[in-house]
Design an enzyme around this catalytic site. Structure first.
Site, PDB file in Angstrom:
ATOM      1  N   CYS A  56       0.808  -1.229   0.000  1.00  8.70           N
ATOM      2  CA  CYS A  56       0.000   0.000   0.000  1.00  8.70           C
ATOM      3  C   CYS A  56       0.841   1.281   0.000  1.00  8.70           C
ATOM      4  O   CYS A  56       0.468   2.267  -0.643  1.00  8.70           O
ATOM      5  CB  CYS A  56      -0.984   0.008   1.155  1.00  8.70           C
ATOM      6  SG  CYS A  56      -0.287  -0.387   2.759  1.00  8.70           S
TER       7      CYS A  56
ATOM      8  N   ASP B 123      -7.411   5.763  -1.309  1.00  5.98           N
ATOM      9  CA  ASP B 123      -7.115   4.522  -0.612  1.00  5.98           C
ATOM     10  C   ASP B 123      -6.614   3.453  -1.580  1.00  5.98           C
ATOM     11  O   ASP B 123      -7.320   3.090  -2.521  1.00  5.98           O
ATOM     12  CB  ASP B 123      -8.399   4.041   0.084  1.00  5.98           C
ATOM     13  CG  ASP B 123      -8.134   2.950   1.106  1.00  5.98           C
ATOM     14  OD1 ASP B 123      -7.015   2.393   1.113  1.00  5.98           O
ATOM     15  OD2 ASP B 123      -9.048   2.647   1.896  1.00  5.98           O
TER      16      ASP B 123
ATOM     17  N   HIS C 220      -6.119   0.337  -0.746  1.00  9.88           N
ATOM     18  CA  HIS C 220      -6.529  -0.978  -0.249  1.00  9.88           C
ATOM     19  C   HIS C 220      -7.756  -1.503  -0.983  1.00  9.88           C
ATOM     20  O   HIS C 220      -8.838  -1.693  -0.414  1.00  9.88           O
ATOM     21  CB  HIS C 220      -6.807  -0.909   1.254  1.00  9.88           C
ATOM     22  CG  HIS C 220      -5.636  -0.500   2.066  1.00  9.88           C
ATOM     23  ND1 HIS C 220      -5.338   0.820   2.336  1.00  9.88           N
ATOM     24  CD2 HIS C 220      -4.654  -1.232   2.641  1.00  9.88           C
ATOM     25  CE1 HIS C 220      -4.238   0.877   3.059  1.00  9.88           C
ATOM     26  NE2 HIS C 220      -3.800  -0.349   3.256  1.00  9.88           N
TER      27      HIS C 220
END
Length: 466
Positions: free
Chosen positions: A113, A353, A355
């Site tokens: 990430c 994000d 993820h």
């Protein structure tokens, strides 16, 4: 025969792990994000007001996905914000790409990430360099909201199809890229739009998930091996800053020859080093002459904004930074989760994000789909949850730009009454003038954050991510 059985078991393990990643890393984008109509929203230096000129209602909020704002200034700004946000390049977890250097991993789910956040910040610098801050993607508002239940259901169907194909000894077919019909015959303006889309697509291809991609995750992992990082390890924001610098400096594509990168030393930006980075030499051996302002510079500044938690005294500083158009964002996150901060409203940060697990896209094809590289859904989180370890980025087009940036940032960096130490500082001269690396080996000078077993415990707090 035994080897064949073992291979089949490994394939099944990989497929089940892939399905688990699909479920685990898809929930994060399910909920809509709501914004107050009564406070301005800042996105990488641009300010948006969602409240209409004739609207006097006390407290309201609107979602950036569905908003019932009247067709006045406020509503126009909601749409402008959505277009601006969705035009930023979004890099997320991917699966089923070629194996990463030094490993057999074909996915970065669960550990990559911070590399993805770094790629997003790098992408914003390239957008400023090639397209400018006012550029937006023509299809930004056509992106469909990410619905977790639908997406997870389709992932489960893909898993079943994949398992069935494995048992039958066949490879499942993958849908081809979505092609759009060409527009009307171009005029000058349309030709310009087409050229910008060429830049856009080229930029994304540099960040693709293949060994050939100049700034892709394969290249970043390869460079990380030198600093003791391997595929599957967690990367901190400072380490990623140095990996990104090396990737940009060593890129061989002619399109990237006009840009380089610089990383500050111990929270200090040495102006002479940045100015040197702006200048490159004409080929000619000993007689090479410097070309002033021949390259743009991406400036990465790793900082720590507090101890265990971010010091609230730095909140206003972060807001000031994200209000500047030459800021390319901040990579950091909240404990155990990296993200890319791009703006704020009131006491909440706006971020992208990584993820979210998506399938590999072959960016070497002429018309690869771009939709999965743009996010329709911004997310927010309180400043208080921000991890103190982060890297701030800026884009400087020329020496003159840098002088303006350093002058303006020096004002922002003035210490507050309660916080006596600025997040970082500017110094005249070169870093070498201060004898910072006199006792370091050449390897340590090149990679200040290279793995040191004796300091492993001390540096563990750089950023631990999942």
């Amino acid at each position: 025969m035994e080897n064949k059985g073992t291979d089949e078991v490994e394939k099944l393990k990989t497929k089940f792990l892939s399905a688990w990643h699909n479920v685990k890393y898809s929930w994060a984008l399910k909920s809509k994000t709501y914004f107050s109509r009564n406070s301005p929203v800042f996105l990488l230096g641009k300010c948006y007001h969602f409240k209409a000129d004739d609207e006097d209602s006390p407290t309201e909020s609107c979602s950036t996905e569905v908003c019932d704002a009247p067709p006045a200034t406020g509503g126009d700004n909601v749409e402008a914000f959505r277009r601006d946000f969705a035009s930023r390049v979004w890099l997320t977890y991917r699966e089923e790409f070629p194996a990463l250097p030094g490993s057999s991993l074909t996915s970065d789910c669960g550990w990559g990430c911070m590399l993805r956040a770094g790629q997003m910040m790098l992408a914003q610098a390239l957008i400023l360099h090639f397209l400018g801050r006012d550029w937006t993607w023509s299809e930004a508002l056509a992106l469909q909201p990410l619905d977790t239940e639908t997406w997870t259901t389709s992932a489960a169907k893909r898993l079943v199809a994949s398992l069935e194909a494995s048992l039958q000894g066949e490879r499942p077919s993958r849908p081809g890229p979505m092609l759009h019909a060409p527009g009307a015959p171009g005029r000058v303006e349309e030709a310009d739009i087409h050229q910008r889309e060429v830049y856009h697509r080229t930029l994304v291809s540099w960040l693709g998930d293949s060994p050939q991609a100049q700034l892709g995750v394969h290249r970043l992992v390869e460079l990380g091996l030198v600093s003791g990082k391997r595929a599957g390890d967690w990367y901190g924001p400072a380490v990623v800053a140095h990996i990104l610098r090396k990737a940009v400096e060593e890129a061989t594509d002619p399109g990237l020859s006009g840009i380089t990168a610089y990383v500050s030393q111990d929270c200090t930006v040495y102006s002479a080093d940045v100015i040197d980075s702006h200048q490159s030499c004409v080929a000619g051996g000993a007689d090479a002459l410097p070309l002033t302002d021949s390259r743009a510079v991406i400036i990465f500044i790793p900082v720590r904004l507090g101890g265990e938690k971010t010091n609230p005294e730095y909140f206003s500083f972060v807001k000031s930074i994200l209000s500047l158009e030459y800021c390319i964002g901040i990579i950091g996150g909240k404990p155990k989760q990296a993200c890319y901060f791009v703006g704020f409203q009131d006491d909440s940060l706006i971020y992208m994000d990584p993820h979210y697990c998506q399938s590999f896209v072959d960016v070497s094809t002429n018309h690869f789909p771009l939709q999965s590289y743009h996010c329709p859904s911004p997310k927010k989180m309180p400043f208080s949850k921000m991890d103190p370890s982060c890297t701030i980025g800026f884009y400087s087009r020329s020496v003159q730009d840098y002088q303006t940036i350093s002058h303006e940032l020096s004002k922002v960096l003035l210490p507050s009454a309660n916080e006596k130490y600025p997040a970082f500082t500017f110094m005249q001269g070169h870093g070498r003038d201060y004898n910072l690396s006199a006792e370091l080996t050449p390897e340590k000078r090149e990679w200040p954050f290279i793995c040191d077993p004796q300091r492993a415990a001390a540096t563990a707090g750089d950023f631990v991510l999942l």
